[in-house]
Scaffold this motif. Structure first.
Motif, PDB file in Angstrom:
ATOM      1  N   CYS A   1       0.818  -0.568   0.178  1.00 43.28           N
ATOM      2  CA  CYS A   1       0.071  -0.211   0.204  1.00 43.28           C
ATOM      3  C   CYS A   1       0.956   1.161   0.407  1.00 43.28           C
ATOM      4  N   ALA A   2      -0.144   1.900   0.212  1.00 42.25           N
ATOM      5  CA  ALA A   2       0.896   3.424  -0.367  1.00 42.25           C
ATOM      6  C   ALA A   2       2.005   3.377   0.999  1.00 42.25           C
ATOM      7  N   TYR A   3       1.662   2.891   2.226  1.00 46.43           N
ATOM      8  CA  TYR A   3       2.933   3.480   3.778  1.00 46.43           C
ATOM      9  C   TYR A   3       4.062   2.053   3.581  1.00 46.43           C
ATOM     10  N   SER A   4       3.925   1.465   2.708  1.00 50.54           N
ATOM     11  CA  SER A   4       4.493  -0.173   2.375  1.00 50.54           C
ATOM     12  C   SER A   4       6.156   0.537   2.346  1.00 50.54           C
ATOM     13  N   ALA A   5       5.942   1.449   1.916  1.00 56.68           N
ATOM     14  CA  ALA A   5       7.634   2.331   1.571  1.00 56.68           C
ATOM     15  C   ALA A   5       8.184   2.782   2.627  1.00 56.68           C
ATOM     16  N   THR A   6       7.368   3.200   3.744  1.00 51.25           N
ATOM     17  CA  THR A   6       7.816   4.521   4.456  1.00 51.25           C
ATOM     18  C   THR A   6       8.511   3.811   5.998  1.00 51.25           C
ATOM     19  N   SER A   7       9.378   4.335   6.110  1.00 57.62           N
ATOM     20  CA  SER A   7      10.089   4.212   7.401  1.00 57.62           C
ATOM     21  C   SER A   7       9.549   4.957   8.495  1.00 57.62           C
ATOM     22  N   PHE A   8       9.565   4.853  10.266  1.00 57.92           N
ATOM     23  CA  PHE A   8       9.214   5.045  10.409  1.00 57.92           C
ATOM     24  C   PHE A   8      10.908   5.768  11.446  1.00 57.92           C
ATOM     25  N   ASN A   9      10.431   6.287  12.584  1.00 62.16           N
ATOM     26  CA  ASN A   9      11.477   7.078  14.325  1.00 62.16           C
ATOM     27  C   ASN A   9      10.485   7.295  14.845  1.00 62.16           C
TER      28      ASN A   9
END
Length: 222
Positions: free
Chosen positions: A145-153
């Protein structure tokens, strides 16, 4: 004229949706970087979240990274209203989907971290294998989905996408239902309190107490 207005409204909704679903890069990267997970992996991690947190609670005092990831996951879970909003995990259009990605990505990072620690290797290994088998069986890594490539911290908590809240009907209807329920409960409580106060005033004024030393006829006793 109506056609132009309809087109304008459609364009505004599209812009709002695109802005709300844009990738939000962590503003503060001083914490632990958390790798993203796919939309399908979210469901598997959510199914095993209680078991992951149970082991993580035991290991939190022994490993700072587990402790920080656990604290971040709990904070994100609260920001997502404790998973109470419909579609927060399964519906990519939900304003709570990105923050759900954040806490479940942290849970996955906890699982991977615990697997490398020497504490209770049989328990962490068994849980890791169970989750991995579930991933394989469901083909979760293929569901993106759109957030599957979003890393977090861990230094940058993610808030819900409030821009998209009004146009996401399940979330809006749930919020309205909860608000209506709270207002109704408050109204009933006020009515009950006022009724009880009125009853107390009525019963207190109709029958005055008998002073000590007098019988009911008013004659001094003794």
């Amino acid at each position: 004229m109506k056609i132009w207005l309809t087109a304008l409204l459609f364009a505004l909704v599209s812009v709002c949706g695109a802005a709300a679903h844009g990738v939000r890069v962590p503003k503060d990267t001083s914490g632990i970087t958390i790798a993203p997970l796919s939309h399908g992996q979210m469901t598997v991690i959510a199914d095993h979240r209680d078991d992951i947190h149970l082991l993580a609670t035991w290991l939190a005092d022994r490993d700072a990274q587990v402790r920080d990831l656990l604290a971040f996951s709990r904070l994100q879970y609260a920001k997502c209203l404790w998973g109470m909003m419909p579609g927060s995990i399964n519906d990519e259009a939900s304003p709570f989907n990105e923050c759900s990605h954040a806490y479940l990505a942290a849970d996955q990072a906890i699982l991977l971290r615990m697997r490398t620690l020497p504490h209770w290797p049989e328990k962490t290994g068994q849980l890791f294998d169970t989750v991995e088998r579930s991933m394989i069986v469901s083909g979760s890594s293929l569901v993106l989905c759109a957030y599957s490539a979003t890393s977090f911290n861990t230094a940058s908590p993610v808030d819900p996408d409030w821009h998209d809240f009004i146009i996401h009907m399940p979330s809006l209807l749930t919020a309205l239902a909860v608000t209506a329920g709270l207002l109704l409960s408050l109204g009933l409580l006020i009515v009950l309190v006022r009724t009880e106060m009125a009853r107390s005033r009525h019963s207190g004024g109709s029958t005055p107490p008998t002073p000590a030393g007098l019988d009911v006829s008013g004659t001094v006793a003794g």
